[in-house]
Design an enzyme around this catalytic site. Structure first.
Site, PDB file in Angstrom:
ATOM      1  N   ASP A 251      24.948  52.615  14.866  1.00  0.00           N
ATOM      2  CA  ASP A 251      24.700  51.343  14.211  1.00  0.00           C
ATOM      3  C   ASP A 251      25.330  50.247  15.074  1.00  0.00           C
ATOM      4  OD1 ASP A 251      24.342  49.384  12.134  1.00  0.00           O
ATOM      5  OD2 ASP A 251      26.493  49.639  11.737  1.00  0.00           O
ATOM      6  N   ASP A 253      26.292  46.364  13.882  1.00  0.00           N
ATOM      7  CA  ASP A 253      27.298  45.523  13.202  1.00  0.00           C
ATOM      8  C   ASP A 253      28.272  46.379  12.392  1.00  0.00           C
ATOM      9  OD1 ASP A 253      25.923  43.319  14.230  1.00  0.00           O
ATOM     10  OD2 ASP A 253      24.588  43.245  12.494  1.00  0.00           O
ATOM     11  N   GLN A 295      17.928  43.946  11.881  1.00  0.00           N
ATOM     12  CA  GLN A 295      18.263  42.537  12.131  1.00  0.00           C
ATOM     13  C   GLN A 295      17.289  41.622  11.378  1.00  0.00           C
ATOM     14  OE1 GLN A 295      20.982  41.454  13.420  1.00  0.00           O
ATOM     15  NE2 GLN A 295      21.756  43.490  13.979  1.00  0.00           N
ATOM     16  N   HIS A 334      12.417  43.044  10.670  1.00  0.00           N
ATOM     17  CA  HIS A 334      11.692  42.778   9.410  1.00  0.00           C
ATOM     18  C   HIS A 334      12.621  42.655   8.207  1.00  0.00           C
ATOM     19  CE1 HIS A 334       8.952  45.335  11.999  1.00  0.00           C
ATOM     20  NE2 HIS A 334       8.331  44.179  11.948  1.00  0.00           N
TER      21      HIS A 334
HETATM   22 ZN   LIG Z   1      11.031  46.997  10.706  1.00  0.00          ZN
END
Ligand SMILES: [Zn+2]
Length: 437
Positions: A251, A253, A295, A334
């Site tokens: 991952d 963040d 994101q 998205h």
């Molecule tokens: Zn996506």
């Protein structure tokens, strides 16, 4: 397809090994690196090889002859005057009737050549070069590559860099259409990258093929000693993408950079304290490192794709300056819930790549031939753990970042770790902390 190997270099930085031999004849396990190159090509059906020789070239001819003993056909081109890395190509105009591979004779590698050729054919530029991250990008030429893998520029190693850049280094292996030779001048010393490839970059004719395979120059005695070790342990061969790879998915963040909520400005990106140590360890292991990150800042219009990539360029620049890297970064731009003011509607969709969906992991598997049963997902949220479970990966929850307190999924990790470096250590030593009940 034919191959051209540039074996005319002098290898001045490895003088103690090249006193009376040209650099491509430096040996590993008593075999010259040029022999490993030829063997790799032969394994993929490339048996017509042209070697451009210069300094002490007769020694190369003595060793390889016409190639019969090595199962290939070798021809030679002798430079009467040093023509740089490109000048001799002018005289090969009639040798090539189709695309050809070109290789620097002083690198050691083991690559899936078919995969490289497929990529080249699919993109259709005059040239494709192999790129990869390394642990010294600050003293390497860096390629500026856009999201379609089109090369936009080169940042030379001796020029001052006052900008963030991706760790994207030219590895020294190319495929060119025969049209390349139209760009080479007669009897003029020319550098392949500076004089020929750069011109073609300006014409948007060069693509970059990114790989995690083993490709190393042996520019210093230290790097040479390391390559010898890697050859003996079988590490070089194991990285060929025709073999299944082990990966550690990370991952971003809260795992690599400190958790501060959404990061939509490079200033907000601060690397976690132990991450440099963790990635150095990971980079020297058999695992490849791949970031998988949601994101939604793009969908929420907090920043553009280019601004997000600038954040990643900052991350790669900082890591590179400290001698470590990420093999690849995949992100989902998205977000499914529409109805926010200022949102970016085309990204407001139900996608298959937003974690805990595994679209990005599947993309990485396709690109790098990853064996999920031998791979891990490491993150700081239950979303990460759920993602890992969905992909049948072993999972490690970190105490950094949100430390699992997001509580979005009722899911338990396989293991816990205090931070990323402890997690990587556990994997490499196969010594895990028990999950608390
Ligand atoms: Zn996506």
């Amino acid at each position: 397809m034919k191959a051209v190997i540039l074996a005319g270099g002098m290898g001045t930085r490895l003088k103690e090994y090249t006193k009376d031999i040209p650099k491509p004849l430096i040996t590993i396990n008593e075999r010259p690196i040029l022999e490993y190159q030829i063997e790799n090509l032969k394994n993929y059906g490339i048996k017509d090889i042209l070697i451009i020789v210069g300094y002490l070239g007769f020694k190369i001819k003595e060793y390889f002859g016409d190639g019969k003993n090595f199962g290939v056909n070798i021809e030679y081109f002798e430079e009467n005057q040093p023509l740089g890395t490109a000048g001799a190509l002018y005289y090969l105009k009639n040798t090539f009737t189709e695309d050809f591979i070109l290789i620097y004779g002083d690198i050691i590698f083991d690559i899936d050549v078919y995969k490289f050729i497929d990529f080249h054919k699919a993109n259709g530029g005059i040239g494709t070069l192999i790129v990869h991250p390394n642990n010294h990008p600050y003293d390497s030429d860096i390629l500026i590559v856009d999201e379609n893998q089109l090369v936009k520029g080169i940042a030379k190693k001796n020029e001052k860099r006052n900008f963030f850049y991706n760790n994207c280094v030219n590895a020294g292996i190319f495929i060119f259409k025969k049209d390349l030779i139209d760009y080479v001048l007669k009897d003029k010393k020319q550098d392949l990258e500076k004089d020929v490839v750069l011109n073609l970059i300006g014409k948007e004719e060069i693509y970059a093929y990114r790989t995690t395979e083993y490709i190393k120059d042996m520019g210093t005695p230290e790097r040479y000693e390391l390559v010898k070790k890697h050859m003996e342990s079988g590490f070089i061969k194991s990285r060929n993408l025709s073999s299944k790879q082990k990966a550690i998915f990370l991952d971003r963040d809260g795992t690599i950079n400190k958790y501060v909520g959404l990061v939509y400005n490079p200033d907000q990106l601060i690397i976690e304290d132990d991450v440099i140590e963790a990635l150095k360890l990971l980079n020297s292991s058999e695992y490849i490192s791949i970031v998988i990150t949601n994101q939604p800042i793009i969908a929420r219009n907090l920043c553009t794709i280019n601004q997000l990539e600038e954040i990643h360029r900052k991350m790669e620049t900082i890591l590179g300056e400290q001698g470590c890297y990420l093999d690849d970064i995949f992100y989902c731009p998205h977000h499914p819930d529409s109805g926010f003011p200022d949102e970016n509607k085309i990204f407001k969709i139900h996608c298959d790549c937003r974690k805990p969906a595994i679209g990005l992991i599947e993309k990485a598997v396709g690109k790098y031939n990853i064996d999920l049963s031998k791979s891990f997902f490491i993150g700081d949220t239950t979303v990460d753990i759920q993602t890992g479970k969905n992909a049948n990966l072993k999972t490690i929850l970190l105490a950094t970042g949100e430390g699992g307190k997001d509580n979005k999924y009722m899911v338990k990790p396989d293991f816990y770790a205090e931070n990323l470096s402890k997690a990587i250590n556990s994997i490499l030593e196969n010594n895990f902390e028990e999950v608390m009940v």
